[in-house]
Structures are given as C-alpha cells and as structure tokens.
Design an enzyme around this catalytic site. Sequence first.
Site, mmCIF file in Angstrom:
data_model
loop_
_atom_site.group_PDB
_atom_site.id
_atom_site.type_symbol
_atom_site.label_atom_id
_atom_site.label_comp_id
_atom_site.label_asym_id
_atom_site.label_seq_id
_atom_site.Cartn_x
_atom_site.Cartn_y
_atom_site.Cartn_z
ATOM 1 N NE ARG A 52 -2.391 1.125 3.557
ATOM 2 C CZ ARG A 52 -3.082 0.873 4.665
ATOM 3 N NH1 ARG A 52 -4.362 0.588 4.595
ATOM 4 N NH2 ARG A 52 -2.488 0.886 5.837
ATOM 5 N NE ARG A 101 2.173 27.560 2.290
ATOM 6 C CZ ARG A 101 1.307 28.150 1.473
ATOM 7 N NH1 ARG A 101 1.668 29.181 0.732
ATOM 8 N NH2 ARG A 101 0.071 27.710 1.392
ATOM 9 C CE LYS A 150 -2.177 4.156 6.897
ATOM 10 N NZ LYS A 150 -3.396 4.519 7.608
ATOM 11 C CD GLU A 182 -12.271 5.168 5.153
ATOM 12 O OE1 GLU A 182 -11.615 4.125 5.264
ATOM 13 O OE2 GLU A 182 -11.914 6.144 4.457
HETATM 14 N N1 PMP Z 1 -9.647 3.802 7.025
HETATM 15 C C1 PMP Z 1 -8.975 4.872 7.474
HETATM 16 C C2 PMP Z 1 -9.492 6.234 7.150
HETATM 17 C C3 PMP Z 1 -7.804 4.712 8.244
HETATM 18 O O1 PMP Z 1 -7.135 5.789 8.682
HETATM 19 C C4 PMP Z 1 -7.365 3.396 8.563
HETATM 20 C C5 PMP Z 1 -6.146 3.153 9.411
HETATM 21 N N2 PMP Z 1 -5.080 3.965 9.134
HETATM 22 C C6 PMP Z 1 -8.104 2.308 8.077
HETATM 23 C C7 PMP Z 1 -9.240 2.546 7.307
HETATM 24 C C8 PMP Z 1 -7.700 0.895 8.369
HETATM 25 O O2 PMP Z 1 -6.577 0.511 7.606
HETATM 26 P P1 PMP Z 1 -5.546 -0.584 8.127
HETATM 27 O O3 PMP Z 1 -6.343 -1.821 8.384
HETATM 28 O O4 PMP Z 1 -4.612 -0.753 7.011
HETATM 29 O O5 PMP Z 1 -4.938 -0.034 9.376
#
Ligand code: PMP
Length: 286
Positions: A52, A101, A150, A182
């Site tokens: 990832r 910046r 991420k 989520e």
């Molecule tokens: N969604 C979000 C928005 C997150 O921040 C996280 C954890 N960082 C997850 C889902 C879960 O991901 P993972 O199982 O890879 O920790």
Amino acid sequence: MSRIVYLNGEYLPETEAKVSIFDRGFVMADAVYEVTSILDGKLIDFPGHMARLQRSLGELGIRNPLADAEYLAAHRRLIEENGITDGMIYLQISRGNGGDRDFVFPPEDTPPTVVMFGWNKPGIADNPQAQTGIRVITLPDIRWHRRDIKTVQLLFSSMAKMQAKAAGKDDAWLVEDGFVTEGSSNNAYIVKNGAIITRALSNDILHGITRAAVLRFADEAQMTVEERNFTVDEAKAADEAFITSASAFVMPVVEIDGATLGDGRPGPVARRLREIYLDESRKAAI
Ligand code: PMP
C-alpha cells in the site's frame, strides 16, 4: 529513556531528529504513511503495508527511496533498539524539503524525507474494549475524494474523533450520500443474518490492510461477505457491527447514534473474526 527514531538513514534519539520547516509534509501535508502493529516483537501484515505504501507513493508521484527489505530492516532495528514487544511502528515519507513554500513540486531529484518511530502499547491484543465494544456517532464525510491514498492529511479524521469524544462516544462513522464510508481511522462493517457487509473498495475509502486479511479469513471460514454500500438506518438495525484497523484489529461496535445493536454486547461474528485474525496474524508475523 529517550526513544530512538529513524530519520533519512540515521538512528537518533527523538530530540535530535530534525526536519526542515520547508518540508512538504509540514507545509502541504504532502506525505504518506503506514502504521504496522507489533505482537511478540514481530510485524503484523508487513508485506501488505509495503504494497500500500508503494501504491500511495505512486499515486502522488513521490519516489520510493528505499527497498522493502530496507524498510523491514529499519522496522526491526527500531523494535530492537526500543525494546518493543507489543506496539506500533509509524512510517512517513514526504516529498522532501522544497526549499521554500511553493505549490509547484520541488525538482524530481529532491530526496524524500523518511521518518520512522515506534512505541510500546502493552497488551494491545487483549484490549478490554474488545470485551465491551465501542460506541460510535455518525458524521458527514467531508474529506477529499482520494481516501484510498494514505496521506497525512488527517485533520478531519482527528476532528471527527474529537466530536465523538465530546459526545461521550468512542469514534465516528463517516457518511456520504446516505451511505457509511468508513470510520475516522478504520474500516466499517455490519452483520445481518450472518452476512458480513462492508463497503466495496474504491477511491472513497482507505484500502485497509486489516480489511483485506479479515475478509480473506471470513471467506476461508465460509462466512458470507457482501461488499456493498449500507445506510446508517441499515447499520442501526444490524445484528452486530465492527471496525478493523492495524491498531484495533477487529473491534466490535455496540451502539450507533444512540441505537443499541442486538443485546448491546459484542456479537459472535466480530468476536470470532477477532480471534481468527489475531491467531492467523501472529502465525504469519515476521
Ligand atoms: N480507514 C482509514 C481512514 C484509516 O485511517 C485506517 C487506518 N489507518 C483504516 C481505514 C484501516 O486501515 P488498516 O487496516 O490498514 O490499518
């Protein structure tokens, strides 16, 4: 005792690790991260986190400065130097020091900034919250639309968590167009008539590493999995609910917006998945 952290190839006491004020991570949130759990001194789901990380960097056009084996060696050294048995390692890579910046990216040969640090979290696998479950509120999901990357742009997630705390609850589930996306920092699931229901992968959610493992184990245990959208009303009427993340593993949810699920205690599906996930992950830990 001062913690030893990693900064651009060096292992330093945390007070000596310094990053420029012009670092793109600092002024532009131009950085990605991963958080990996450690159980019994070993890394959980590490290859998934590396895959990832590579994808997040690729989507943003940030060069990956290290090979997976180098990240692994650095993680292991931080575990060792900081005496971590159960805990986490945080890894962040920014586009580097832009020298000023500027909305324009710095030249391609600008070295990315790589930071890693860890912490002990004794007993994470025996978190007493898993016995009682957590309570969530719902909030509109006002994040940007590349939630699959991420990034360290976590302000809204942090505000959502604070709003949940202010309401006397544990976390927030985010809602867009009537459907749950989520949790503030985790993936969200409901269980109805034995079926595990969770939103399908897209740019709307983070592709959780724990999610991938849990769905695989559910499949192997011949549980029914439906990857589809679900509404808040459907969630409130569910038999059970839970979240997954690298730090919470599988955590039961027992209340949504004040509505108690089932008998208000963690349900059998969430409890079983937590057990399977912990067992299997320990076996595969490196
Ligand atoms: N969604 C979000 C928005 C997150 O921040 C996280 C954890 N960082 C997850 C889902 C879960 O991901 P993972 O199982 O890879 O920790």
